[in-house]
Design a protein around this motif. Structure first.
Motif, short mmCIF file in Angstrom:
data_model
loop_
_atom_site.label_atom_id
_atom_site.label_comp_id
_atom_site.label_asym_id
_atom_site.label_seq_id
_atom_site.Cartn_x
_atom_site.Cartn_y
_atom_site.Cartn_z
N ILE A 1 26.48 16.30 5.01
CA ILE A 1 27.19 15.19 4.45
C ILE A 1 28.61 15.57 4.12
N GLU A 2 29.24 14.82 3.64
CA GLU A 2 30.71 14.57 3.06
C GLU A 2 30.55 13.73 2.04
N THR A 3 31.21 14.29 0.84
CA THR A 3 31.01 13.72 -0.47
C THR A 3 32.44 13.29 -1.26
N THR A 4 32.42 12.74 -2.38
CA THR A 4 33.66 12.33 -3.18
C THR A 4 33.68 13.44 -4.07
N GLY A 5 32.84 14.41 -4.01
CA GLY A 5 32.94 15.46 -5.30
C GLY A 5 31.82 16.30 -5.04
N GLY A 6 31.66 17.27 -6.19
CA GLY A 6 30.64 18.48 -5.72
C GLY A 6 29.58 18.32 -6.43
N HIS A 7 29.05 17.32 -7.21
CA HIS A 7 27.92 17.10 -7.90
C HIS A 7 27.45 15.63 -7.74
N ALA A 8 26.15 15.88 -7.53
CA ALA A 8 25.22 14.38 -7.14
C ALA A 8 25.44 13.51 -8.09
N SER A 9 25.50 13.78 -9.43
CA SER A 9 25.33 12.77 -10.57
C SER A 9 26.42 12.07 -10.71
N ALA A 10 27.54 12.87 -10.14
CA ALA A 10 28.98 12.32 -10.29
C ALA A 10 29.77 11.75 -9.08
N GLY A 11 29.10 12.16 -8.06
CA GLY A 11 29.82 11.95 -6.88
C GLY A 11 29.13 11.01 -5.97
N CYS A 12 29.70 10.71 -4.86
CA CYS A 12 28.80 9.94 -3.73
C CYS A 12 29.28 10.27 -2.24
N ILE A 13 28.36 9.79 -1.62
CA ILE A 13 28.38 10.24 -0.11
C ILE A 13 29.31 9.32 0.57
#
Length: 455
Positions: free
Chosen positions: A7-19
């Motif tokens: 996956i690629e995301t908006t950031g490094g942490h699932a609780s604060a980022g989105c796919i």
């Protein structure tokens, strides 16, 4: 069946980022049997540095589906398959977090191609996806895009399947294996070699610096408990990423582990320890000399770099203690701030005050009693030694408290009996003390195996 994911995301942490992009290749152990890839609208701007890294821009995802629109398809492809990724806990935590938000509960076995590659292809200088593929002669198309990285991970996994003569995959999938939960950079062997006894453990970062100190009744059990679950929070994910190695020190008892942990936190000041980096006691009895030369006793809130005569948590405890000193040593209520109005000192009527508040008693005479009260308070603090089990069957542990202050601790031969504090000091290691340790030992009431000796 395996589901190989990137996956690629908006950031490094699932609780604060989105796919922003997802690719899934379903593999039957011989070849790819199904594949799925899509851009995902994260519902927020993609940070510029992420756009630069992945090439995925806000414009590219503007007309892409939101995750809740593809959640059913993603869940359908992943559920029941063995989830594989390069640094699997990162991808798994994101997808599980996002699927949970859409009402789907993902429960999958996991395999990490980083950990498997370290076992099957030992000795490589780096196991990042790019470096690993170079070592294995795999050409990555579209680096830092989900489909390109997922397809490279497929090829890495196929090489692992072919070269896995020692059963590394089977071991990782074993129901009792905890390796899949371990931090990416932490060698499994270090966790396997931990002892099941009381002690203190240290988590080190990539440079060897201690970032966390913990205490345990059972070191191995406590350390492994840090790695269970799959929290998506930023702080936990950072914490896990920073753990590269573990060291430990055995102690004879859990009480000694508590004490050593407190000492080490203050010595090393680890990044992820917070609880004992503050002053524990809220109040203290302070002494100072006023402009007329009289020594004053006052209860004040604790502040850094101050040195009270005595400390406590409850104001009622401090006031009662101060009243007892005033009565026993005939001190003045007003000079001890137990009376703050403008009326006559109640101590005059009770014949405990000798008139210092009205200048009828000279400062040097009054001060002698204040100093005697302070000495009495300090001398009345307990002195004792706690003897308990050692690290081996041939030794015993000892903790020494002297006049209300922690002196140190250590280990003696089991057949040695010492009841004199001077002799004990030669056999113990002296440590810096603090209020947490003092309070711990004050509250200590012994155990079935411990022996408390008053000195």
């Amino acid at each position: 069946m395996y589901a190989i994911v990137d996956i690629e995301t908006t950031g490094g942490h699932a609780s604060a980022g989105c796919i922003t992009e997802i690719a899934i290749y379903v593999h039957d152990g011989r070849e790819i049997v199904e594949q799925y890839e899509t851009l995902v609208n994260p519902g927020r701007p993609i940070p510029r540095y992420i756009q630069a890294l992945t090439g995925i821009t806000d414009e590219m995802v503007a007309d892409a589906p939101y995750f809740d629109e593809v959640a059913h398809k993603v869940f359908e492809l992943l559920q029941g398959q063995i989830f594989i990724a390069h640094n699997v806990n990162f991808d798994y935590s994101f997808l599980k977090h996002q699927l949970d938000g859409c009402g789907y509960t993902l429960q999958s076995k996991k395999l990490c191609t980083v950990r498997l590659s370290r076992k099957v292809f030992p000795g490589f200088p780096s196991y990042s996806l790019g470096n690993l593929c170079r070592q294995l002669g795999i050409n990555i198309q579209q680096r830092h895009r989900a489909a390109g990285d997922a397809l490279a991970t497929v090829q890495v996994f196929e090489r692992i399947l072919t070269a896995d003569t020692e059963g590394a995959i089977a071991q990782a999938l074993h129901a009792r294996s905890r390796e899949k939960w371990l931090p990416l950079h932490l060698p499994q062997e270090q966790v396997a070699d931990l002892p099941s006894c009381p002690g203190v453990y240290y988590f080190h970062n990539a440079k060897g610096k201690v970032v966390y100190v913990g205490k345990a009744r059972d070191i191995k059990k406590r350390v492994t408990s840090h790695f269970t679950g799959n929290s998506a929070g930023r702080q936990r994910q950072e914490f896990l990423r920073n753990i590269h190695s573990i060291s430990y020190e055995k102690t004879g008892t859990e009480l000694m582990a508590f004490i050593l942990e407190s000492i080490e936190i203050r010595r090393l000041w680890p990044e992820y320890n917070n609880a004992q980096k503050r002053i524990e006691f809220k109040f203290g009895i302070y002494t100072f000399e006023d402009q007329q030369g009289y020594l004053r006793l006052a209860i004040e809130k604790r502040r850094k770099y101050t040195y009270p005569v005595f400390t406590f948590n409850l104001l009622t405890e401090g006031h009662q203690l101060l009243r007892d000193l005033v009565k026993a040593f005939k001190l003045c209520h007003k000079l001890c701030f137990l009376q703050t109005d403008h009326d006559a000192c109640v101590g005059l009527a009770e014949k405990t005050c000798k008139g210092a508040c009205e200048k009828k008693e000279k400062p040097h005479r009054y001060n002698k009693r204040v100093q005697a009260a302070i000495l009495h308070l300090q001398a009345s603090q307990p002195s004792f030694a706690i003897f308990d089990g050692g690290r081996t069957a041939t030794e015993q542990s000892c903790i020494l408290m002297e006049k209300g202050k922690f002196y140190g601790m250590g280990y003696l031969p089991r057949d040695v009996a010492v009841s004199d504090s001077t002799a004990l000091k030669d056999m113990l290691t002296q440590y810096p003390e603090n209020e947490f340790i003092r309070n711990l030992l004050r509250q200590y009431t012994g155990s079935k195996t411990a022996r408390l000796v008053n000195l």
